[in-house]
Design an enzyme around this catalytic site. Sequence first.
Site, PDB file in Angstrom:
ATOM      1  CD  GLU A  23      -1.055   0.573   3.683  1.00 56.61           C
ATOM      2  OE1 GLU A  23      -1.552   1.702   3.548  1.00 56.61           O
ATOM      3  OE2 GLU A  23      -1.156  -0.092   4.728  1.00 56.61           O
ATOM      4  CE  LYS A 158       0.195   1.549  14.390  1.00 55.49           C
ATOM      5  NZ  LYS A 158      -0.839   1.154  13.526  1.00 55.49           N
TER       6      LYS A 158
END
Length: 301
Positions: A23, A158
């Site tokens: 990406e 995360k």
Amino acid sequence: MLIRVNPEVEQALKEKRAVVALESTIISHGMPYPQNVQTALSVEKIVREHGGVPATIGIIDGVGVVGMNPEEIEEFGRRGMSIPKVSRRDLPVIMARKSWGATTVATTMIIAALGGVEFFVTGGIGGVHRGAEETFDISADLEELARTNVTVICAGAKAILDLPKTLEVLETKGVPVLGYQTDELPAFYTRTSGLKVDARVENAREAADIVRAKRELGLDGGVLITNPIPEAESMDPAFINAHIEQAIRDMDEKGIKGKECTPFLLARIAEITEGKSLAANIQLVFNNAAVGTEIAKEYYR
Ligand code: PSU
Ligand code: MN
């Protein structure tokens, strides 16, 4: 022309070789320059060393490019945040206006699927943000995993996110969450989260078999393969979690909302850990590139 597949990638797809999508939001919004460019180019190199063909995806002059060249990657890194972060809802505007756009996990999946690429390696996915019961801030990455046929290899999500809620949404959306040689969902900077994955896989072949089964069943949507950061690079949970809490407080104080949240938090955490989080981030992406390429090779074997 909505997408352009570079000739090397096109040839590799024809030969059923291990093409690995990467990406561009991680380049433009996820890391500072020049580490972002160095990381992106090193990740491509790792894919090649493992016998795969990298396809870094971004939007250039309104065209979804599957397989950017090094000069284009350099430009995504140098221009950084001035290139808009493009999610599914932004795609029509960016394409119609022939703009540049950095693709998130969601839009990288969309363009990869249009180009016929099954495997996509990144660092971490977006998920349900903490406080989502108030803000409704749930990453479009989850919706994309529900509907688009691309396998995503990442280091979990995360702890800036609400991980239990993220897993609940993935379950609702029918996305298998696999743990690569782990029973626990990795939490990006750390190997553990206290949360169980749906299934542990021991090797690339087991992972590839599960992807194949999902495709044979005709079940639309992605497979999420979570690969923990290597032990030697992983951060102390108490240390990193304290800094994550601090960064979230700073974000709330500044009134930062919506699509700015993730880039702000990544940059702020890197700042207050004096670059330690960035170093870990880079290492986990490298590790994902190696594992992801091995899984892609098994899939096409
Ligand atoms: N997590 C990271 N690094 C990143 C991102 C997520 O560790 O660079 C980026 C990815 O592009 C992901 C996006 O798709 O942030 C999610 O943003 P949001 O939460 O606004 O959907
Ligand atoms: Mn969001």
